[in-house]
Write a protein that holds these residues in place. Sequence first.
Motif, PDB file in Angstrom:
ATOM      1  N   GLU A  55       0.505  -1.535  -0.148  1.00  0.00           N
ATOM      2  CA  GLU A  55      -0.059  -0.130   0.703  1.00  0.00           C
ATOM      3  C   GLU A  55       1.013   1.580   0.254  1.00  0.00           C
ATOM      4  OE1 GLU A  55      -2.764  -0.371   3.312  1.00  0.00           O
ATOM      5  OE2 GLU A  55      -3.415   2.572   2.473  1.00  0.00           O
ATOM      6  N   THR A  56       0.808   1.790  -0.445  1.00  0.00           N
ATOM      7  CA  THR A  56       1.036   3.170  -1.044  1.00  0.00           C
ATOM      8  C   THR A  56       0.739   4.504   0.545  1.00  0.00           C
ATOM      9  OG1 THR A  56       0.108   3.781  -2.963  1.00  0.00           O
ATOM     10  CG2 THR A  56       2.063   2.688  -2.625  1.00  0.00           C
ATOM     11  N   GLY A  57       1.205   5.330   0.215  1.00  0.00           N
ATOM     12  CA  GLY A  57       1.047   6.146   0.819  1.00  0.00           C
ATOM     13  C   GLY A  57       0.846   6.600   2.284  1.00  0.00           C
ATOM     14  N   VAL A  58       0.526   7.151   2.965  1.00  0.00           N
ATOM     15  CA  VAL A  58       0.350   7.806   4.199  1.00  0.00           C
ATOM     16  C   VAL A  58      -1.145   7.233   4.585  1.00  0.00           C
ATOM     17  CG1 VAL A  58       1.121   8.884   6.552  1.00  0.00           C
ATOM     18  CG2 VAL A  58       2.444   8.916   4.696  1.00  0.00           C
ATOM     19  N   THR A  59      -1.227   6.762   5.891  1.00  0.00           N
ATOM     20  CA  THR A  59      -3.021   6.538   5.594  1.00  0.00           C
ATOM     21  C   THR A  59      -2.586   6.560   7.526  1.00  0.00           C
ATOM     22  OG1 THR A  59      -2.532   4.725   4.781  1.00  0.00           O
ATOM     23  CG2 THR A  59      -4.953   5.116   5.867  1.00  0.00           C
ATOM     24  N   GLN A  60      -4.140   7.984   7.855  1.00  0.00           N
ATOM     25  CA  GLN A  60      -4.727   8.328   8.834  1.00  0.00           C
ATOM     26  C   GLN A  60      -5.790   8.177   9.397  1.00  0.00           C
ATOM     27  OE1 GLN A  60      -1.934  12.382   8.658  1.00  0.00           O
ATOM     28  NE2 GLN A  60      -3.005  11.884   9.982  1.00  0.00           N
ATOM     29  N   SER A  61      -6.380   7.372  10.615  1.00  0.00           N
ATOM     30  CA  SER A  61      -7.289   6.999  10.953  1.00  0.00           C
ATOM     31  C   SER A  61      -7.284   8.143  12.542  1.00  0.00           C
ATOM     32  CB  SER A  61      -7.314   5.366  10.983  1.00  0.00           C
ATOM     33  OG  SER A  61      -6.618   5.113  11.924  1.00  0.00           O
ATOM     34  N   PRO A  62      -8.980   8.285  12.634  1.00  0.00           N
ATOM     35  CA  PRO A  62     -10.121   8.559  12.190  1.00  0.00           C
ATOM     36  C   PRO A  62      -9.276   9.395  11.085  1.00  0.00           C
ATOM     37  CG  PRO A  62     -10.493   8.919  14.221  1.00  0.00           C
ATOM     38  CD  PRO A  62      -9.033   8.744  14.501  1.00  0.00           C
ATOM     39  N   THR A  63     -10.686   9.850  10.297  1.00  0.00           N
ATOM     40  CA  THR A  63     -10.889  11.162  10.338  1.00  0.00           C
ATOM     41  C   THR A  63     -10.955  12.226  10.466  1.00  0.00           C
ATOM     42  OG1 THR A  63     -12.314  10.392   8.433  1.00  0.00           O
ATOM     43  CG2 THR A  63     -11.000  10.265   7.367  1.00  0.00           C
ATOM     44  N   HIS A  64     -11.822  11.944  11.266  1.00  0.00           N
ATOM     45  CA  HIS A  64     -12.825  12.856  11.682  1.00  0.00           C
ATOM     46  C   HIS A  64     -13.219  12.199  13.318  1.00  0.00           C
ATOM     47  CE1 HIS A  64     -13.828  14.140   8.151  1.00  0.00           C
ATOM     48  NE2 HIS A  64     -13.200  16.190   8.411  1.00  0.00           N
ATOM     49  N   LEU A  65     -12.667  13.741  13.759  1.00  0.00           N
ATOM     50  CA  LEU A  65     -13.317  12.873  15.614  1.00  0.00           C
ATOM     51  C   LEU A  65     -13.412  14.101  16.446  1.00  0.00           C
ATOM     52  CD1 LEU A  65     -12.725  10.407  17.170  1.00  0.00           C
ATOM     53  CD2 LEU A  65     -10.483  11.433  17.640  1.00  0.00           C
ATOM     54  N   ILE A  66     -14.263  13.977  17.322  1.00  0.00           N
ATOM     55  CA  ILE A  66     -15.265  14.801  18.428  1.00  0.00           C
ATOM     56  C   ILE A  66     -14.831  14.332  19.916  1.00  0.00           C
ATOM     57  CG2 ILE A  66     -17.335  16.236  19.024  1.00  0.00           C
ATOM     58  CD1 ILE A  66     -18.277  15.467  16.160  1.00  0.00           C
ATOM     59  N   LYS A  67     -13.900  15.367  20.705  1.00  0.00           N
ATOM     60  CA  LYS A  67     -13.866  14.806  21.788  1.00  0.00           C
ATOM     61  C   LYS A  67     -14.433  15.372  23.122  1.00  0.00           C
ATOM     62  CE  LYS A  67     -12.384  10.699  22.041  1.00  0.00           C
ATOM     63  NZ  LYS A  67     -12.214   9.417  22.579  1.00  0.00           N
ATOM     64  N   THR A  68     -14.874  15.486  24.431  1.00  0.00           N
ATOM     65  CA  THR A  68     -14.840  16.277  25.158  1.00  0.00           C
ATOM     66  C   THR A  68     -13.450  17.407  25.983  1.00  0.00           C
ATOM     67  OG1 THR A  68     -17.360  15.595  25.367  1.00  0.00           O
ATOM     68  CG2 THR A  68     -16.256  16.638  27.053  1.00  0.00           C
ATOM     69  N   ARG A  69     -14.188  18.351  26.116  1.00  0.00           N
ATOM     70  CA  ARG A  69     -12.668  18.528  27.129  1.00  0.00           C
ATOM     71  C   ARG A  69     -12.169  17.560  28.135  1.00  0.00           C
ATOM     72  NH1 ARG A  69     -14.080  25.115  28.829  1.00  0.00           N
ATOM     73  NH2 ARG A  69     -15.041  24.015  30.232  1.00  0.00           N
ATOM     74  N   GLY A  70     -11.212  17.282  29.137  1.00  0.00           N
ATOM     75  CA  GLY A  70     -10.602  16.612  29.541  1.00  0.00           C
ATOM     76  C   GLY A  70     -10.336  15.363  29.076  1.00  0.00           C
TER      77      GLY A  70
ATOM     78  N   GLN B 168      16.269  10.849   4.937  1.00  0.00           N
ATOM     79  CA  GLN B 168      16.030  12.115   3.912  1.00  0.00           C
ATOM     80  C   GLN B 168      15.282  13.165   4.818  1.00  0.00           C
ATOM     81  OE1 GLN B 168      16.085  12.461   0.786  1.00  0.00           O
ATOM     82  NE2 GLN B 168      17.777  10.255   1.150  1.00  0.00           N
ATOM     83  N   GLY B 169      14.803  13.372   5.539  1.00  0.00           N
ATOM     84  CA  GLY B 169      14.022  13.751   6.230  1.00  0.00           C
ATOM     85  C   GLY B 169      13.165  14.498   5.939  1.00  0.00           C
ATOM     86  N   ALA B 170      12.564  15.799   6.380  1.00  0.00           N
ATOM     87  CA  ALA B 170      12.471  16.938   5.782  1.00  0.00           C
ATOM     88  C   ALA B 170      13.172  17.785   4.000  1.00  0.00           C
ATOM     89  CB  ALA B 170      11.696  18.333   6.592  1.00  0.00           C
ATOM     90  N   ARG B 171      14.396  17.293   4.383  1.00  0.00           N
ATOM     91  CA  ARG B 171      14.904  18.242   3.258  1.00  0.00           C
ATOM     92  C   ARG B 171      14.761  17.504   2.089  1.00  0.00           C
ATOM     93  NH1 ARG B 171      18.048  19.352   7.062  1.00  0.00           N
ATOM     94  NH2 ARG B 171      18.883  21.134   7.345  1.00  0.00           N
ATOM     95  N   TYR B 172      14.027  16.611   1.821  1.00  0.00           N
ATOM     96  CA  TYR B 172      13.680  16.018   0.297  1.00  0.00           C
ATOM     97  C   TYR B 172      12.506  15.314   0.194  1.00  0.00           C
ATOM     98  CZ  TYR B 172      18.857  16.042   0.158  1.00  0.00           C
ATOM     99  OH  TYR B 172      20.049  16.401  -0.327  1.00  0.00           O
ATOM    100  N   GLY B 173      11.223  15.776   0.678  1.00  0.00           N
ATOM    101  CA  GLY B 173       9.969  16.197   1.195  1.00  0.00           C
ATOM    102  C   GLY B 173       9.524  15.338   1.794  1.00  0.00           C
ATOM    103  N   TYR B 174       8.896  15.460   2.861  1.00  0.00           N
ATOM    104  CA  TYR B 174       7.915  14.464   3.388  1.00  0.00           C
ATOM    105  C   TYR B 174       6.652  13.826   2.498  1.00  0.00           C
ATOM    106  CZ  TYR B 174       9.063  15.992   8.147  1.00  0.00           C
ATOM    107  OH  TYR B 174      10.008  16.784   9.250  1.00  0.00           O
ATOM    108  N   THR B 175       5.804  12.925   3.202  1.00  0.00           N
ATOM    109  CA  THR B 175       4.676  12.584   2.647  1.00  0.00           C
ATOM    110  C   THR B 175       3.961  12.606   3.468  1.00  0.00           C
ATOM    111  OG1 THR B 175       5.980  11.270   0.943  1.00  0.00           O
ATOM    112  CG2 THR B 175       3.272  10.297   1.625  1.00  0.00           C
ATOM    113  N   PHE B 176       2.756  13.322   3.659  1.00  0.00           N
ATOM    114  CA  PHE B 176       1.806  14.039   4.642  1.00  0.00           C
ATOM    115  C   PHE B 176       0.623  12.837   3.807  1.00  0.00           C
ATOM    116  CE2 PHE B 176       3.550  17.328   7.370  1.00  0.00           C
ATOM    117  CZ  PHE B 176       3.700  17.870   5.905  1.00  0.00           C
ATOM    118  N   GLY B 177       0.071  12.221   5.077  1.00  0.00           N
ATOM    119  CA  GLY B 177      -0.989  12.145   5.052  1.00  0.00           C
ATOM    120  C   GLY B 177      -2.403  13.241   4.725  1.00  0.00           C
ATOM    121  N   SER B 178      -3.374  13.004   4.731  1.00  0.00           N
ATOM    122  CA  SER B 178      -4.641  13.398   4.627  1.00  0.00           C
ATOM    123  C   SER B 178      -5.445  14.436   5.969  1.00  0.00           C
ATOM    124  CB  SER B 178      -5.860  12.860   4.062  1.00  0.00           C
ATOM    125  OG  SER B 178      -5.513  12.322   2.529  1.00  0.00           O
ATOM    126  N   GLY B 179      -4.580  13.306   7.520  1.00  0.00           N
ATOM    127  CA  GLY B 179      -4.859  14.050   8.194  1.00  0.00           C
ATOM    128  C   GLY B 179      -6.382  13.805   9.217  1.00  0.00           C
TER     129      GLY B 179
END
Lengths: 112, 115
Positions: B1-16, B98-109
């Motif tokens: 699988e290529t790319g960076v995968t993040q989960s979940p895509t959305h989340l709602i939490k309560t303070r604390g 490589q680090g930041a100098r040659y480009g990160y691959t970011f997930g969609s967040g």
Amino acid sequence: QQQVKQSPQSLIVQKGGIPIINCAYENTAFDYFPWYQQFPGKGPALLIAIRPDVSEKKEGRFTISFNKSAKQFSLHIMDSQPGDSATYFCAAPHGTASKLTFGTGTRLQVTL
Amino acid sequence: ETGVTQSPTHLIKTRGQQVTLRCSSQSGHNTVSWYQQALGQGPQFIFQYYREEENGRGNFPPRFSGLQFPNYSSELNVNALELDDSALYLCASSEPGQGARYGYTFGSGTRLTVV
């Protein structure tokens, strides 16, 4: 402490226009200057980058101009298209972790 | 699988409350960095992991912590959530050396909303 200052905050150009986005940095230890493009709902993607020993770099319709003495660099988008509408970030990496310090972003809208 | 995968895509939490965000890095990438992007702002570096150890940290309090696993996937944990923690959390992976100098691959967040 903001180490990379970006302007303008937003920009609207007509199709075919040449938007210019500017960045200024303070830390002379920065040695690599990438630009990232971010579409809504997506993470940033590397667009083009330049090293400080080069004054200009072109990749397709995107050009970076670099002025080392002024500690400024800018992104030019030639023949801009509606598909270029996105938020653009300049950045600079530094430190052993090569963390990226980003500018505040420029929201570009290219109209028909 | 290529790319960076993040989960979940959305989340709602309560303070604390506490939250865990997950990231699967791009194949071959052994360095993972986390960034926080507040609305209308550029991403801010939280920390980086390399070979399962923290390899640099930004100006974030200790209630932000992370893990990297042997398969290079990563977690971001935030305890005692505050309203200001509401943001898009981005994971970025990079090739060895490589680090930041040659480009990160970011997930969609992950969009975190604290209410």
